[in-house]
Motif scaffolding. Structure first.
Motif, PDB file in Angstrom:
ATOM      1  N   ALA A  31       0.720  -1.248  -0.078  1.00 44.96           N
ATOM      2  CA  ALA A  31      -0.087   0.083  -0.029  1.00 44.96           C
ATOM      3  C   ALA A  31       0.957   1.270   0.069  1.00 44.96           C
ATOM      4  O   ALA A  31       0.442   2.268  -0.782  1.00 44.96           O
ATOM      5  CB  ALA A  31      -1.154   0.017   1.258  1.00 44.96           C
ATOM      6  N   GLN A  32       1.879   1.366   0.843  1.00 48.25           N
ATOM      7  CA  GLN A  32       2.734   2.489   0.776  1.00 48.25           C
ATOM      8  C   GLN A  32       3.483   2.738  -0.646  1.00 48.25           C
ATOM      9  O   GLN A  32       3.693   3.852  -0.921  1.00 48.25           O
ATOM     10  CB  GLN A  32       3.849   2.280   1.763  1.00 48.25           C
ATOM     11  N   ALA A  33       4.004   1.625  -1.464  1.00 45.27           N
ATOM     12  CA  ALA A  33       4.317   1.644  -2.554  1.00 45.27           C
ATOM     13  C   ALA A  33       3.467   2.095  -3.710  1.00 45.27           C
ATOM     14  O   ALA A  33       3.772   2.660  -4.795  1.00 45.27           O
ATOM     15  CB  ALA A  33       5.242   0.409  -2.930  1.00 45.27           C
ATOM     16  N   ASN A  34       2.111   1.814  -3.507  1.00 45.87           N
ATOM     17  CA  ASN A  34       1.015   1.634  -4.687  1.00 45.87           C
ATOM     18  C   ASN A  34       0.016   2.779  -4.352  1.00 45.87           C
ATOM     19  O   ASN A  34      -0.868   2.910  -4.944  1.00 45.87           O
ATOM     20  CB  ASN A  34       0.594   0.739  -5.042  1.00 45.87           C
ATOM     21  N   THR A  35       0.045   3.517  -3.274  1.00 41.66           N
ATOM     22  CA  THR A  35      -1.098   4.482  -3.016  1.00 41.66           C
ATOM     23  C   THR A  35      -1.332   5.575  -4.173  1.00 41.66           C
ATOM     24  O   THR A  35      -2.421   5.675  -4.458  1.00 41.66           O
ATOM     25  CB  THR A  35      -0.842   5.284  -1.827  1.00 41.66           C
ATOM     26  N   GLY A  36      -0.328   6.021  -4.634  1.00 45.20           N
ATOM     27  CA  GLY A  36      -0.341   7.147  -5.819  1.00 45.20           C
ATOM     28  C   GLY A  36      -0.974   6.515  -6.885  1.00 45.20           C
ATOM     29  O   GLY A  36      -2.037   7.098  -7.504  1.00 45.20           O
ATOM     30  N   GLU A  37      -0.398   5.444  -7.610  1.00 44.23           N
ATOM     31  CA  GLU A  37      -1.145   4.931  -8.797  1.00 44.23           C
ATOM     32  C   GLU A  37      -2.113   4.009  -8.767  1.00 44.23           C
ATOM     33  O   GLU A  37      -2.898   3.798  -9.931  1.00 44.23           O
ATOM     34  CB  GLU A  37      -0.043   3.878  -9.419  1.00 44.23           C
ATOM     35  N   GLN A  38      -2.426   3.303  -7.563  1.00 43.11           N
ATOM     36  CA  GLN A  38      -3.470   2.302  -7.559  1.00 43.11           C
ATOM     37  C   GLN A  38      -4.229   2.565  -6.275  1.00 43.11           C
ATOM     38  O   GLN A  38      -4.643   1.506  -5.342  1.00 43.11           O
ATOM     39  CB  GLN A  38      -2.928   0.839  -7.587  1.00 43.11           C
ATOM     40  N   LEU A  39      -4.848   3.556  -6.009  1.00 42.51           N
ATOM     41  CA  LEU A  39      -5.586   4.042  -4.744  1.00 42.51           C
ATOM     42  C   LEU A  39      -6.629   3.106  -4.489  1.00 42.51           C
ATOM     43  O   LEU A  39      -6.849   2.820  -3.260  1.00 42.51           O
ATOM     44  CB  LEU A  39      -5.825   5.675  -4.621  1.00 42.51           C
ATOM     45  N   SER A  40      -7.380   3.009  -5.684  1.00 38.80           N
ATOM     46  CA  SER A  40      -8.565   2.278  -5.471  1.00 38.80           C
ATOM     47  C   SER A  40      -8.333   0.791  -4.962  1.00 38.80           C
ATOM     48  O   SER A  40      -9.057   0.205  -4.213  1.00 38.80           O
ATOM     49  CB  SER A  40      -9.440   2.187  -6.715  1.00 38.80           C
ATOM     50  N   LEU A  41      -7.535   0.070  -5.548  1.00 38.55           N
ATOM     51  CA  LEU A  41      -6.888  -1.194  -5.074  1.00 38.55           C
ATOM     52  C   LEU A  41      -6.690  -1.135  -3.645  1.00 38.55           C
ATOM     53  O   LEU A  41      -6.859  -2.126  -2.780  1.00 38.55           O
ATOM     54  CB  LEU A  41      -5.934  -1.729  -5.967  1.00 38.55           C
ATOM     55  N   VAL A  42      -5.836  -0.086  -3.147  1.00 38.14           N
ATOM     56  CA  VAL A  42      -5.076  -0.283  -1.945  1.00 38.14           C
ATOM     57  C   VAL A  42      -6.357  -0.120  -0.919  1.00 38.14           C
ATOM     58  O   VAL A  42      -6.408  -0.701   0.129  1.00 38.14           O
ATOM     59  CB  VAL A  42      -4.483   1.150  -1.855  1.00 38.14           C
ATOM     60  N   VAL A  43      -7.451   0.630  -1.338  1.00 44.73           N
ATOM     61  CA  VAL A  43      -8.762   0.915  -0.654  1.00 44.73           C
ATOM     62  C   VAL A  43      -9.380  -0.420  -0.269  1.00 44.73           C
ATOM     63  O   VAL A  43     -10.089  -0.779   0.497  1.00 44.73           O
ATOM     64  CB  VAL A  43      -9.541   2.100  -0.886  1.00 44.73           C
ATOM     65  N   LEU A  44      -9.572  -0.789  -1.620  1.00 38.10           N
ATOM     66  CA  LEU A  44     -10.235  -2.225  -1.677  1.00 38.10           C
ATOM     67  C   LEU A  44      -9.730  -3.449  -1.109  1.00 38.10           C
ATOM     68  O   LEU A  44     -10.294  -3.877  -0.185  1.00 38.10           O
ATOM     69  CB  LEU A  44     -10.367  -2.562  -3.296  1.00 38.10           C
ATOM     70  N   PHE A  45      -8.444  -3.769  -1.004  1.00 42.06           N
ATOM     71  CA  PHE A  45      -7.684  -4.827  -0.318  1.00 42.06           C
ATOM     72  C   PHE A  45      -7.715  -4.295   1.336  1.00 42.06           C
ATOM     73  O   PHE A  45      -7.869  -5.230   2.079  1.00 42.06           O
ATOM     74  CB  PHE A  45      -6.549  -4.875  -0.823  1.00 42.06           C
ATOM     75  N   GLY A  46      -7.741  -2.852   1.434  1.00 34.94           N
ATOM     76  CA  GLY A  46      -7.680  -2.633   3.005  1.00 34.94           C
ATOM     77  C   GLY A  46      -9.001  -2.831   3.655  1.00 34.94           C
ATOM     78  O   GLY A  46      -9.116  -3.336   4.698  1.00 34.94           O
TER      79      GLY A  46
END
Length: 136
Positions: A31-46
């Protein structure tokens, strides 16, 4: 231990290890590495992980409560102390200590989720869930 407990423990291990572990293969580092490019996936998996924790922690608090959690954690801690004293494990490596802590946390969660089954097998008594009175 019964197979159903081992399945619940394996699911708890998966949940805890997917969230964080000493390797780079975990949700927090991803999530730290991908928050910028893949925020929607970060939120979904979170949110998926959060739902897993809500299920496990709610069941754990309802079934064994804070005192039970403390007792299970104390038993795990005492077991680790004995294993250290007899020389089977060492806590000098921070990564190893983290792995042990994650396994201990998952064990407490699995006991909480499985407590009704464990108590029924030990005592022969069946639990009945509290049912809210819908007419009130």
């Amino acid at each position: 231990m019964g197979r159903s407990f081992l399945i619940r423990w394996a699911a708890a291990i998966l949940l805890v290890m997917a969230t964080f572990n000493p390797t780079s293969l975990n949700y927090f580092r991803w999530a730290q590495a991908n928050t910028g490019e893949q925020l929607s996936l970060v939120v979904l998996f979170g949110l998926v992980l959060f739902v897993g924790y809500v299920i496990y922690l709610r069941a754990t608090f309802r079934s064994i409560g804070v005192v039970g959690i403390g007792l299970v954690a104390a038993l795990v801690g005492a077991l680790l102390w004995v294993l250290r004293d007899i020389g089977w494990i060492s806590f000098r490596d921070p990564d190893f200590t983290t792995w042990i802590g994650l396994l201990a946390l998952s064990f407490v969660m699995a006991v909480g989720l499985s407590w009704s089954i464990i108590r029924r097998r030990l005592s022969g008594q069946t639990d009945v869930d509290d049912i809210d009175d819908a007419e009130a």
